[in-house]
Design an enzyme around this catalytic site. Structure first.
Site, PDB file in Angstrom:
ATOM      1  N   HIS A  65       0.815  -1.219   0.000  1.00 23.06           N
ATOM      2  CA  HIS A  65       0.000   0.000   0.000  1.00 23.06           C
ATOM      3  C   HIS A  65       0.845   1.264   0.000  1.00 23.06           C
ATOM      4  CE1 HIS A  65      -4.107  -1.705   0.728  1.00 23.06           C
ATOM      5  NE2 HIS A  65      -3.364  -2.754   0.998  1.00 23.06           N
ATOM      6  N   ASP A  74       3.569   9.455  -1.056  1.00 16.91           N
ATOM      7  CA  ASP A  74       2.369   8.722  -0.644  1.00 16.91           C
ATOM      8  C   ASP A  74       2.170   7.572  -1.628  1.00 16.91           C
ATOM      9  OD1 ASP A  74       0.002   8.234   0.789  1.00 16.91           O
ATOM     10  OD2 ASP A  74      -0.527  10.358   0.834  1.00 16.91           O
TER      11      ASP A  74
END
Ligand code: GDG
Length: 462
Positions: free
Chosen positions: A157, A365
């Site tokens: 992730h 991110d």
């Protein structure tokens, strides 16, 4: 249909909305196959607790939830230490914040081995296993060592850094070799896949069989990007539900004379919050027409409070927002509303919808779901503008946002000004294109892409 087994650090009850889109999406696939979700219970057993290390089994509809507690020592070394003190900062390019304490790796291995042991006893031969995130990189290797031959996939992730940065982790070779125990490895973006491919090409004896296929350590591995999405229908429903609408109406009335900017983040150094406040200060200095008007509501929800770097960041944000308010605020206007609390999920869409601009400006991110939630919550007839960091995985998909470099204070302030000034037709066009992409590539699409690719991997003898 093969039973799906999901393994992640934390397990959520997929029937609860508060669990979020990922739990809903995985929950649907788990429901359909009568699946199993395995992970940490979130509880820490102090030494001598009766039943320490027990497996807790629960059912949630057709889904079985299996969780284990962690001992204090394992929690501190596996979760706080290695996962969040080493892997999280390094994978977000923050070598300066990593704490390479040699004691952590033992706990990381121990917990992965314990998870594998407990899980192995629950597995059936034709299960399909999907492991999530950096806490559990070596899980498949541990399962294979116990003789498990099931098909296994892994999804990261968070970003994968370039090889030279990854090499700062003392165990980088072991970690990357562990990935080869999976049949499929999924990343958020093409940039991550490129880093993986370069790492494998330079640091391992792998042969590149094709764009997404690598052979090393007697094993063929597929690695591809699967950009995660949100549950668009669920979030749209939340936007039009009573709480969402009430929040919108209340904020609209309260801020009718202001222009709202919104930021919603876990309080984390990867999210670029101090840089965002600097850009706001620059906006107010350089474009004084925003004085008395532009107001940033920054939600920074508490997270990993016991890691030192987070306490320092919290202080920095409190002091920076206080200074901006002190320098620019008026009796009836404060430029920053900084809220260090978790806001109820059902209220988020109303907040997004009332904002003219969303500031999603992480320094790095994996994806960033807030960017996608903001787009879905907008009124298509009068949409707000997304200012998005080029260093968020989402920037590969969301090209119609105003892309910024959050380290460039001037450039970011200019982009915010441009967003505040953007004419309606341009806002509409950009929003329409963004919404289409977020809708087409939602979380269900992501899950299906991954599971189809995993099912397509050739069965091998492990
Ligand atoms: C990791 C990766 C990747 C935030 N504050 C509140 C709140 N949130 C919700 C948001 C959003 C979620 O948390 C945050 O998701 P992000 O994607 O932005 O970031 P991470 O938590 O760092 O997630 C990331 C993601 O995994 C999925 O793969 O995109 O890159 O770092 O849904 O809405 N929710 C509520 N109150 C808050 O105050 N209810």
């Amino acid at each position: 249909m093969n039973r799906l087994v999901v393994v992640s650090n934390r397990v959520a009850d997929p029937r609860k909305t508060a669990s979020g889109g990922l739990a809903v999406a995985l929950g649907q696939a788990l429901e359909a196959s009568g699946g199993l979700w395995f992970g940490w219970s979130g509880r820490i057993d102090e030494p001598g607790t009766p039943g320490e290390g027990d497996l807790h089994l629960q059912t949630a509809g057709k889904v079985q939830l299996a969780t284990v507690d962690l001992s204090r020592e394992d929690h501190d070394s596996y979760y706080l230490g290695y996962s969040n003190g080493v892997l999280w900062p390094v994978f977000h390019y923050r070598l300066d914040l990593a704490d390479f304490d040699a004691g952590y790796i033992g706990g990381y291995r121990r917990v992965n081995q314990m998870f594998a042991r407990k899980l192995a006893g629950l597995l059936k031969p034709d299960d399909v296993i999907w492991v999530h995130d950096y806490h559990l990189i070596p899980l498949a290797a541990e399962l294979r060592a116990m003789g498990c031959k099931q098909r296994m996939g892994f999804f990261l992730h968070i970003p994968l850094p370039p090889p030279l940065i990854l090499a700062a982790v003392p165990q980088h070779e072991w970690l990357m070799r562990s990935l080869f125990a999976y049949d499929l490895v999924g990343f958020q973006s093409n940039a991550d896949v490129a880093h993986f491919s370069r790492y494998v090409g330079t640091e391992t004896p792998a042969i590149v069989l094709g764009e997404h296929e690598f052979r090393a350590f007697g094993k063929t591995l597929r690695a591809r990007a699967f950009p995660i999405g949100i549950d668009v229908d669920e979030f749209a429903q939340l936007t039009h539900a009573k709480d969402g609408q009430d929040m919108y109406a209340q904020m609209r009335d309260e801020y009718s004379r202001r222009r709202l900017l919104i930021g919603v983040d876990r309080l984390d150094y990867s999210k670029g919050l101090p840089q965002r406040l600097k850009a706001l200060r620059q906006l107010l200095e350089k474009y004084p027409e925003n004085l008395g008007s532009a107001t940033l509501i920054q939600i920074a929800s508490p997270s990993r409070e016991s890691v030192d770097a987070y306490a320092t960041l919290r202080q920095e944000l409190e002091s920076k927002s206080g200074a901006i308010n002190g320098n620019f605020g008026e009796l009836d206007w404060m430029p920053v509303r900084y809220i260090h609390r978790t806001v109820a999920r059902k209220k988020l869409p109303g907040l997004y919808r009332v904002a003219r601009v969303a500031l999603v400006t992480p320094l790095r991110d994996g994806m960033n779901l807030v960017a996608k939630e903001f787009i879905v919550a907008q009124d298509p007839a009068d949409p707000g503008v997304l200012v998005l960091s080029r260093f968020a995985g989402a920037a590969e998909q969301l090209k119609e946002a105003l892309l910024v470099n959050p380290y460039d204070t001037d450039g970011t302030a200019e982009a915010i000004q441009r967003a505040l000034q953007m004419p309606l037709d341009e806002r509409q066009q950009r929003h329409q294109a963004l919404l289409q992409r977020v809708r087409d590539e939602d979380v269900h699409w992501w899950r299906q892409q991954f599971l189809d690719a995993l099912a397509a991997t050739e069965a091998e003898t492990h």
